[in-house]
Design a protein around this motif. Structure first.
Motif, PDB file in Angstrom:
ATOM      1  N   TRP A   1       0.815  -1.217   0.000  1.00 20.21           N
ATOM      2  CA  TRP A   1       0.000   0.000   0.000  1.00 20.21           C
ATOM      3  C   TRP A   1       0.848   1.267   0.000  1.00 20.21           C
ATOM      4  O   TRP A   1       0.338   2.377  -0.144  1.00 20.21           O
ATOM      5  N   ARG A   2       2.159   1.111   0.132  1.00 14.74           N
ATOM      6  CA  ARG A   2       3.056   2.263   0.175  1.00 14.74           C
ATOM      7  C   ARG A   2       3.199   2.898  -1.215  1.00 14.74           C
ATOM      8  O   ARG A   2       2.963   2.273  -2.240  1.00 14.74           O
ATOM      9  N   ASP A   3       3.672   4.166  -1.238  1.00 11.47           N
ATOM     10  CA  ASP A   3       3.824   4.851  -2.520  1.00 11.47           C
ATOM     11  C   ASP A   3       5.081   4.367  -3.243  1.00 11.47           C
ATOM     12  O   ASP A   3       5.886   3.595  -2.706  1.00 11.47           O
ATOM     13  N   ASP A   4       5.239   4.840  -4.485  1.00  9.45           N
ATOM     14  CA  ASP A   4       6.340   4.365  -5.317  1.00  9.45           C
ATOM     15  C   ASP A   4       7.699   4.672  -4.692  1.00  9.45           C
ATOM     16  O   ASP A   4       8.617   3.851  -4.772  1.00  9.45           O
ATOM     17  N   ALA A   5       7.837   5.832  -4.078  1.00  9.05           N
ATOM     18  CA  ALA A   5       9.129   6.205  -3.500  1.00  9.05           C
ATOM     19  C   ALA A   5       9.536   5.228  -2.402  1.00  9.05           C
ATOM     20  O   ALA A   5      10.700   4.813  -2.319  1.00  9.05           O
ATOM     21  N   TRP A   6       8.591   4.860  -1.551  1.00  9.00           N
ATOM     22  CA  TRP A   6       8.887   3.904  -0.476  1.00  9.00           C
ATOM     23  C   TRP A   6       9.259   2.550  -1.064  1.00  9.00           C
ATOM     24  O   TRP A   6      10.245   1.927  -0.653  1.00  9.00           O
ATOM     25  N   GLN A   7       8.477   2.089  -2.010  1.00 13.37           N
ATOM     26  CA  GLN A   7       8.745   0.784  -2.621  1.00 13.37           C
ATOM     27  C   GLN A   7      10.080   0.782  -3.353  1.00 13.37           C
ATOM     28  O   GLN A   7      10.839  -0.194  -3.290  1.00 13.37           O
ATOM     29  N   ASP A   8      10.378   1.876  -4.051  1.00 12.94           N
ATOM     30  CA  ASP A   8      11.650   1.947  -4.774  1.00 12.94           C
ATOM     31  C   ASP A   8      12.834   1.889  -3.817  1.00 12.94           C
ATOM     32  O   ASP A   8      13.853   1.249  -4.108  1.00 12.94           O
TER      33      ASP A   8
ATOM     34  N   PRO B   1      -0.196  -7.806 -11.299  1.00 16.02           N
ATOM     35  CA  PRO B   1       0.728  -7.710 -12.446  1.00 16.02           C
ATOM     36  C   PRO B   1       1.030  -6.281 -12.864  1.00 16.02           C
ATOM     37  O   PRO B   1       2.172  -5.963 -13.205  1.00 16.02           O
ATOM     38  N   ARG B   2       0.028  -5.405 -12.837  1.00 18.83           N
ATOM     39  CA  ARG B   2       0.259  -4.030 -13.292  1.00 18.83           C
ATOM     40  C   ARG B   2       1.306  -3.331 -12.421  1.00 18.83           C
ATOM     41  O   ARG B   2       2.235  -2.710 -12.917  1.00 18.83           O
ATOM     42  N   ARG B   3       1.158  -3.443 -11.105  1.00 20.47           N
ATOM     43  CA  ARG B   3       2.101  -2.796 -10.203  1.00 20.47           C
ATOM     44  C   ARG B   3       3.487  -3.433 -10.327  1.00 20.47           C
ATOM     45  O   ARG B   3       4.505  -2.753 -10.247  1.00 20.47           O
ATOM     46  N   THR B   4       3.510  -4.744 -10.522  1.00 17.36           N
ATOM     47  CA  THR B   4       4.789  -5.442 -10.638  1.00 17.36           C
ATOM     48  C   THR B   4       5.508  -5.056 -11.919  1.00 17.36           C
ATOM     49  O   THR B   4       6.731  -4.850 -11.918  1.00 17.36           O
ATOM     50  N   LEU B   5       4.796  -4.937 -13.019  1.00 21.84           N
ATOM     51  CA  LEU B   5       5.416  -4.506 -14.267  1.00 21.84           C
ATOM     52  C   LEU B   5       5.987  -3.093 -14.134  1.00 21.84           C
ATOM     53  O   LEU B   5       7.072  -2.803 -14.643  1.00 21.84           O
ATOM     54  N   ALA B   6       5.267  -2.210 -13.443  1.00 17.87           N
ATOM     55  CA  ALA B   6       5.774  -0.852 -13.236  1.00 17.87           C
ATOM     56  C   ALA B   6       7.042  -0.882 -12.396  1.00 17.87           C
ATOM     57  O   ALA B   6       7.996  -0.129 -12.651  1.00 17.87           O
ATOM     58  N   LEU B   7       7.065  -1.757 -11.387  1.00 23.70           N
ATOM     59  CA  LEU B   7       8.247  -1.897 -10.532  1.00 23.70           C
ATOM     60  C   LEU B   7       9.442  -2.376 -11.363  1.00 23.70           C
ATOM     61  O   LEU B   7      10.565  -1.875 -11.214  1.00 23.70           O
ATOM     62  N   LEU B   8       9.216  -3.333 -12.251  1.00 20.56           N
ATOM     63  CA  LEU B   8      10.296  -3.838 -13.106  1.00 20.56           C
ATOM     64  C   LEU B   8      10.797  -2.768 -14.062  1.00 20.56           C
ATOM     65  O   LEU B   8      11.992  -2.695 -14.362  1.00 20.56           O
TER      66      LEU B   8
ATOM     67  N   ASP C   1      17.318  -4.082 -13.006  1.00 16.04           N
ATOM     68  CA  ASP C   1      18.136  -5.170 -12.464  1.00 16.04           C
ATOM     69  C   ASP C   1      17.338  -6.115 -11.567  1.00 16.04           C
ATOM     70  O   ASP C   1      17.883  -7.121 -11.101  1.00 16.04           O
ATOM     71  N   LEU C   2      16.083  -5.818 -11.333  1.00 17.70           N
ATOM     72  CA  LEU C   2      15.272  -6.634 -10.432  1.00 17.70           C
ATOM     73  C   LEU C   2      14.780  -7.895 -11.136  1.00 17.70           C
ATOM     74  O   LEU C   2      14.255  -7.838 -12.251  1.00 17.70           O
ATOM     75  N   LEU C   3      14.947  -9.039 -10.469  1.00 16.26           N
ATOM     76  CA  LEU C   3      14.433 -10.310 -10.966  1.00 16.26           C
ATOM     77  C   LEU C   3      13.357 -10.825 -10.015  1.00 16.26           C
ATOM     78  O   LEU C   3      13.326 -10.482  -8.835  1.00 16.26           O
ATOM     79  N   LEU C   4      12.488 -11.672 -10.554  1.00 21.11           N
ATOM     80  CA  LEU C   4      11.339 -12.160  -9.802  1.00 21.11           C
ATOM     81  C   LEU C   4      11.456 -13.644  -9.482  1.00 21.11           C
ATOM     82  O   LEU C   4      12.108 -14.404 -10.202  1.00 21.11           O
ATOM     83  N   CYS C   5      10.781 -14.030  -8.414  1.00 22.14           N
ATOM     84  CA  CYS C   5      10.418 -15.422  -8.181  1.00 22.14           C
ATOM     85  C   CYS C   5       8.942 -15.520  -8.552  1.00 22.14           C
ATOM     86  O   CYS C   5       8.090 -14.971  -7.847  1.00 22.14           O
ATOM     87  N   GLY C   6       8.648 -16.171  -9.653  1.00 26.65           N
ATOM     88  CA  GLY C   6       7.285 -16.197 -10.174  1.00 26.65           C
ATOM     89  C   GLY C   6       6.425 -17.262  -9.511  1.00 26.65           C
ATOM     90  O   GLY C   6       6.517 -18.437  -9.850  1.00 26.65           O
ATOM     91  N   ASP C   7       5.606 -16.846  -8.549  1.00 26.73           N
ATOM     92  CA  ASP C   7       4.587 -17.727  -7.983  1.00 26.73           C
ATOM     93  C   ASP C   7       3.257 -17.230  -8.540  1.00 26.73           C
ATOM     94  O   ASP C   7       2.502 -16.515  -7.874  1.00 26.73           O
ATOM     95  N   PHE C   8       2.978 -17.611  -9.793  1.00 24.19           N
ATOM     96  CA  PHE C   8       1.845 -17.027 -10.513  1.00 24.19           C
ATOM     97  C   PHE C   8       0.504 -17.524 -10.001  1.00 24.19           C
ATOM     98  O   PHE C   8      -0.539 -16.989 -10.385  1.00 24.19           O
ATOM     99  N   SER C   9       0.524 -18.521  -9.135  1.00 24.31           N
ATOM    100  CA  SER C   9      -0.726 -19.004  -8.556  1.00 24.31           C
ATOM    101  C   SER C   9      -1.449 -17.894  -7.804  1.00 24.31           C
ATOM    102  O   SER C   9      -2.680 -17.881  -7.741  1.00 24.31           O
TER     103      SER C   9
END
Length: 257
Positions: free
Chosen positions: A91-98, A128-135, A140-148
């Motif tokens: 729920w945090r803003d982009d600056a905190w997450q970054d 997915p939308r927020r995760t794509l924006a984060l990427l 350099d960020l890589l994911l562990c994909g638990d798509f379930s």
């Protein structure tokens, strides 16, 4: 074939650690995935791991107020080959997450330990939308994909909508690890025989995208038992299916012979 590890949680917690690791090794897995051991537990863990001949990968949950460095320290001390995490703060803003992601990437480099941010609802990667924006902001960020988690969140049933499928395949291209779990869109984890064939094919195509994108992908059969909330049970609380049998099926399909 990719490396394939088995979650330590898949085997009964009442068994001694050496026996749990020995079963995973006898089944043909390359390694085990578990939380980085606390310093007091490290000698026992290291001895059992050496006896089993398995590699170890790490996983952890990172609350908003917790520092990440101790988890990296413990994983490095245990000789783990990689580390993934569910990270709070969705729920945090982009600056905190970054700032949080920058901390994790910096620690990964500092400890020479590959780090993968797990796709998980109610976390930084809540959708997915927020995760794509984060990427996009962190190349350099890589994911562990638990798509379930995403198929449950949106109740995806095959055939998946084109927009969802395209987004998930974009995420798969940025995975350094996959959690091999399947579901029919209502429960995070369903027994393999209970997953509809067309639904399973959607997952397998998603995993194939990740497998084709990197030669060093880690696969983990993170199938969780009764008491961890993701298993299927009947009305009496008896588990439906066998998570160990499903783990072996996935290892035979995706593991190295």
């Amino acid at each position: 074939m990719a490396r394939i590890h088995c979650s330590l949680l898949t085997l009964p917690a009442g068994l001694p650690l050496p026996e749990r690791l020995a079963r995973i090794a006898r089944a043909g897995f390359d390694g085990v995935q578990t939380n980085p051991p606390a310093p007091a537990d490290l000698p026992r863990f290291a001895a059992a791991l050496a006896q089993s001949g398995l590699a170890a990968s790490g996983c952890f949950h990172l609350p908003e107020s917790a520092p990440a460095e101790p988890f990296f320290e413990r994983a490095a001390a245990a000789g783990m080959v990689s580390l993934n995490a569910q990270v709070d703060g969705y729920w945090r803003d982009d600056a905190w997450q970054d700032a949080r992601v920058h901390e994790l990437i910096t620690l990964s480099e500092q400890f020479s330990l590959p780090f993968f941010l797990e796709t998980h609802r109610h976390r930084l990667t809540q959708d997915p939308r927020r995760t794509l924006a984060l990427l996009d902001r962190h190349p350099d960020l890589l994911l562990c994909g638990d798509f379930s988690h995403y198929t449950v969140m949106s109740e995806l049933r095959a055939p998946w909508p084109a927009e969802w499928s395209a987004a998930l395949h974009r995420l798969a291209l940025r995975c350094g690890e996959l959690h091999l779990r399947l579901n029919n869109g209502q429960s995070v984890q369903d027994p393999l025989p209970a997953v509809d064939r067309t639904q399973r094919r959607e997952f397998e195509e998603l995993w194939r995208t990740a497998l084709d994108a990197t030669e060093d992908l880690l696969l983990t059969t993170e199938l969780l038992p009764a008491g961890i909330e993701y298993d299927r049970t009947d009305l009496a609380g008896t588990p439906i299916g066998s998570i160990w049998a499903d783990s072996l099926d996935l290892r035979r399909q995706y593991g190295r012979e």
